[in-house]
Design a protein around this motif. Structure first.
Motif: not given
Lengths: 320, 320
Positions: B279-303
């Motif tokens: 990402s081109s800013s720390k703020e965006t990179a943190e939002q991206v992190g939340s989105a990635m964590k959320e995405a891993f947690s909502t797949i069938e395997e709930r990682l």
């Protein structure tokens, strides 16, 4: 009646490791295209070819088959469909072909880019150079059957041009280091682009590909940071050069002669038979040229070769 | 008795298009290696492992088989053969393993680089970091069977490191753009490097290879000219990512989530299972992190996934 002369210079595609993705323009030699605008409506085609000089009669005079007129037709079509400019007159085209055909010097791209620079100015500069690049690339399809951009884009835009993607077209301009000089040697034989393409494999080992893209990355880094030694070390082509070298008599003798004379690196220009070398001074580039000419002349085939020494062209296609 | 603690951080190799040739270091997390020098002569090996923390007992304690001690042994051997320094004492090694194993975060490279930074200072800094890189790469052979450099070199040197050539080793340092931030997501599964390598084809179409090296060149250009948009467009991997994505449950969901949250680009870290995004800013990179964590947690395997946000590390391995 209004006349504009366009000029575009030789370009070198397939820059060693940059097969199909990297090309650059040199300052000379180049092709000239003289366009004359007549207000009268055309009888058959809005563009006609008045004369072609310097091609030995090899190029077609049908406006739809000649690259330089074909790209002007495409340009006019684009003005009608995208810019609401309905051209009603007639353009007469005269081509002064200074670049040898099938030489690896981007001959067709230079004619196309020169024609487009002239046509755009003739009609009041409705397009940017980046828009014109698309037609120049289309011209390559007419000239050699494949719409590759590594000659057409630098012929139009100057500098080094990296083609990140064809679909969509994504071009990256890389300005050359200040003291980089190109020596271009054109031996008096022809190699057809289509044939030079046919000798390439359709698949390559992943390990070979990885080696190539390591060199591409390093070459771009060398160019952008003016690291001449790194440029030299990165001018390695493990994919196309080994297959195409046999099409150029004495290639490895010429390459070794260039390196011994102080060149940073040396490889095949486009699909050959021309050979290019980089040096970090004009003086060295001239010595490299003499060595390459000498090497071509002393192989069994005793080839005569034209030599040009030039910095990389910043400007791209222009009007005179 | 003298004690030095070395630290080296996580690294991400195979940066999208830069498969096997490009890696970079982030600032944290990282491994710590504490070396203690005893003047007494060693009984069996000049290096012994006192303790390993945080590996769950997975790593070998035989000094010749553990990466961190193995590279110190190689370093001592080099001092004897190349620097005329005959080490007579005994080094005790303690490894604080903060990086997860088989994670795609350069875990073994971090241990090796941290050990080398500590060993070099312990013995009066006889080697440059560039000399130490060679031992860190040798460590990768012990850890995963192949002496790849795209984790070991940035772990030692920091920045982005492009491997132009392995033989001879030719590394190009590419400093990162000022506002580039990396988000790293580590889902709680393991993917063995050797297995991730086995799913790759041995040959690839020339056209695919060309597409990849166009992106490598453009990525290097984007990094060197701080063109964040170009960095994003170049983070394309048409070779390894399509083959390895199936090894990471939900990879494409996570990638899409990262891009939708504003990431410039996203791909597999090393050979996975970790996923990185720029990402081109720390703020965006943190939002991206939340989105990635959320995405891993909502797949069938709930990682469950650990998330780190970090700029690229300039420094490389160091002592604390």
């Amino acid at each position: 009646m209004k006349t504009v002369t366009g000029f575009a210079s030789a370009t070198i595609g397939n820059v060693a490791c940059g097969f199909d993705v990297l090309g650059f323009a040199i300052r000379e030699p180049g092709d000239e295209v003289i366009l004359t605008l007549h207000d009268s409506e055309p009888s058959t085609s809005p563009v006609s070819i008045k004369a072609i000089h310097g091609d030995g009669g090899a190029l077609p005079k049908d406006p739809k088959k000649n690259t330089s007129s074909f790209v002007v037709l495409k340009f006019l079509e684009y003005l009608r469909t995208h810019k609401d400019i309905d051209f009603q007159g007639h353009i007469e085209l005269e081509l002064r072909k200074n670049l040898p055909l099938s030489s690896g010097m981007g001959s067709s791209a230079a004619s196309a880019a020169a024609a487009l620079a002239a046509a755009n100015e003739l009609l009041g500069s409705p397009c940017t150079k980046m828009e014109l690049v698309h037609f120049a690339i289309e011209g390559e399809r007419v000239a050699c059957g494949s719409a590759h951009a590594d000659n057409a884009a630098p012929a139009m835009l100057g500098n080094f041009i990296l083609i990140r993607s064809y679909n969509p077209l994504d071009l990256v301009t890389i300005p050359p280091p200040q003291h980089l000089y190109c020596t271009l040697a054109h031996p008096h034989i022809e190699v057809r682009t289509a044939y030079a393409r046919s000798v390439l494999p359709r698949t390559i080992p992943l390990k070979t590909a990885t080696e190539q893209w390591g060199n591409v990355g390093a070459l771009v880094s060398g160019l952008l940071t003016s690291d001449y030694e790194l440029i030299g070390r990165s001018l390695v082509d493990v994919v196309a050069e080994p297959k195409r070298a046999p099409l150029i008599p004495g290639f490895y003798d010429v390459k070794n002669a260039a390196l011994e004379a102080g060149a940073l690196g040396c490889s095949i220009a486009g699909s050959g038979p021309s050979v290019f070398a980089f040096s970090s001074s004009k003086e060295t580039a001239e010595q490299v040229g003499s060595a390459m000419k000498e090497a071509f002349s002393t192989i069994e085939e005793r080839l005569d070769a034209d030599i040009w020494v030039s910095p990389v062209c910043h400007e791209g296609a222009r009007t005179l």
